[in-house]
Design a protein around this motif. Structure first.
Motif, PDB file in Angstrom:
ATOM      1  N   MET A  64      49.129 -17.459 -47.755  1.00 21.34           N
ATOM      2  CA  MET A  64      48.905 -17.251 -49.172  1.00 21.34           C
ATOM      3  C   MET A  64      47.413 -17.349 -49.506  1.00 21.34           C
ATOM      4  N   ILE A  65      46.724 -18.277 -48.876  1.00 22.35           N
ATOM      5  CA  ILE A  65      45.297 -18.425 -49.125  1.00 22.35           C
ATOM      6  C   ILE A  65      44.545 -17.187 -48.648  1.00 22.35           C
ATOM      7  N   ALA A  66      44.940 -16.652 -47.498  1.00 24.44           N
ATOM      8  CA  ALA A  66      44.288 -15.451 -46.975  1.00 24.44           C
ATOM      9  C   ALA A  66      44.520 -14.264 -47.911  1.00 24.44           C
ATOM     10  N   PHE A  67      45.724 -14.151 -48.433  1.00 27.88           N
ATOM     11  CA  PHE A  67      46.048 -13.067 -49.366  1.00 27.88           C
ATOM     12  C   PHE A  67      45.186 -13.169 -50.626  1.00 27.88           C
ATOM     13  N   THR A  68      45.076 -14.364 -51.182  1.00 28.32           N
ATOM     14  CA  THR A  68      44.268 -14.579 -52.382  1.00 28.32           C
ATOM     15  C   THR A  68      42.806 -14.252 -52.105  1.00 28.32           C
ATOM     16  N   TYR A  69      42.302 -14.701 -50.979  1.00 28.70           N
ATOM     17  CA  TYR A  69      40.920 -14.416 -50.596  1.00 28.70           C
ATOM     18  C   TYR A  69      40.690 -12.909 -50.501  1.00 28.70           C
ATOM     19  N   TYR A  70      41.606 -12.204 -49.852  1.00 27.21           N
ATOM     20  CA  TYR A  70      41.500 -10.751 -49.705  1.00 27.21           C
ATOM     21  C   TYR A  70      41.485 -10.066 -51.073  1.00 27.21           C
ATOM     22  N   CYS A  71      42.376 -10.488 -51.948  1.00 31.30           N
ATOM     23  CA  CYS A  71      42.463  -9.874 -53.285  1.00 31.30           C
ATOM     24  C   CYS A  71      41.187 -10.077 -54.085  1.00 31.30           C
ATOM     25  N   VAL A  72      40.628 -11.268 -54.034  1.00 29.68           N
ATOM     26  CA  VAL A  72      39.400 -11.547 -54.767  1.00 29.68           C
ATOM     27  C   VAL A  72      38.221 -10.800 -54.156  1.00 29.68           C
ATOM     28  N   LEU A  73      38.189 -10.743 -52.825  1.00 25.89           N
ATOM     29  CA  LEU A  73      37.085 -10.096 -52.125  1.00 25.89           C
ATOM     30  C   LEU A  73      37.070  -8.582 -52.327  1.00 25.89           C
ATOM     31  N   TYR A  74      38.238  -7.949 -52.256  1.00 28.60           N
ATOM     32  CA  TYR A  74      38.311  -6.482 -52.296  1.00 28.60           C
ATOM     33  C   TYR A  74      38.900  -5.915 -53.588  1.00 28.60           C
ATOM     34  N   GLY A  75      39.428  -6.752 -54.427  1.00 28.55           N
ATOM     35  CA  GLY A  75      40.023  -6.271 -55.670  1.00 28.55           C
ATOM     36  C   GLY A  75      39.142  -6.580 -56.860  1.00 28.55           C
TER      37      GLY A  75
END
Length: 115
Positions: free
Chosen positions: A1-12
């Motif tokens: 879940m943390i990786a998903f959130t990081y990805y979303c903030v980084l690329y979204g």
């Protein structure tokens, strides 16, 4: 879940979570629309997919029209793309929802079903 959130903030774009958008998918209250932070639905009885950004919610004291706009955000698209304004109130300091109870319930039901 943390990786998903990081990805979303980084690329979204996290602003998409808190700002509404207009008919061009441009965020209201951001960038060129900085002074136009309210999402307004010109035809809440027909289509809630049509949205425009306004600087405030239309009130009954100042009836008029609201129009779709060109990419410069000030020039009306055309006179056929204008709609009679209805009285509305701000919600969450971001959305103009109809003051009429029936119309407002339609908008809220649409959000609950499609968001």
């Amino acid at each position: 879940m943390i990786a998903f959130t990081y990805y979303c903030v980084l690329y979204g774009d996290p602003n998409r979570l808190i700002h509404g958008y207009d008919f061009r998918a441009e965020l209201c209250g951001m960038n060129d629309l900085d002074d136009f932070g309210y999402v307004y639905f010109p035809r809440p009885n027909d289509s809630l997919d049509l949205r425009i950004c306004l600087d405030g919610c239309p009130v009954v004291d100042a009836p008029g029209v609201v129009c779709l706009y060109e990419p410069d955000h000030t020039t009306p698209h055309s006179t056929t793309d204008c709609f009679d304004a209805y009285e509305s109130r701000p919600y969450f300091n971001r959305y103009c929802l109809p003051s009429d109870d029936g119309m407002r319930e339609e908008v809220i039901d649409y959000w609950n079903e499609n968001q």
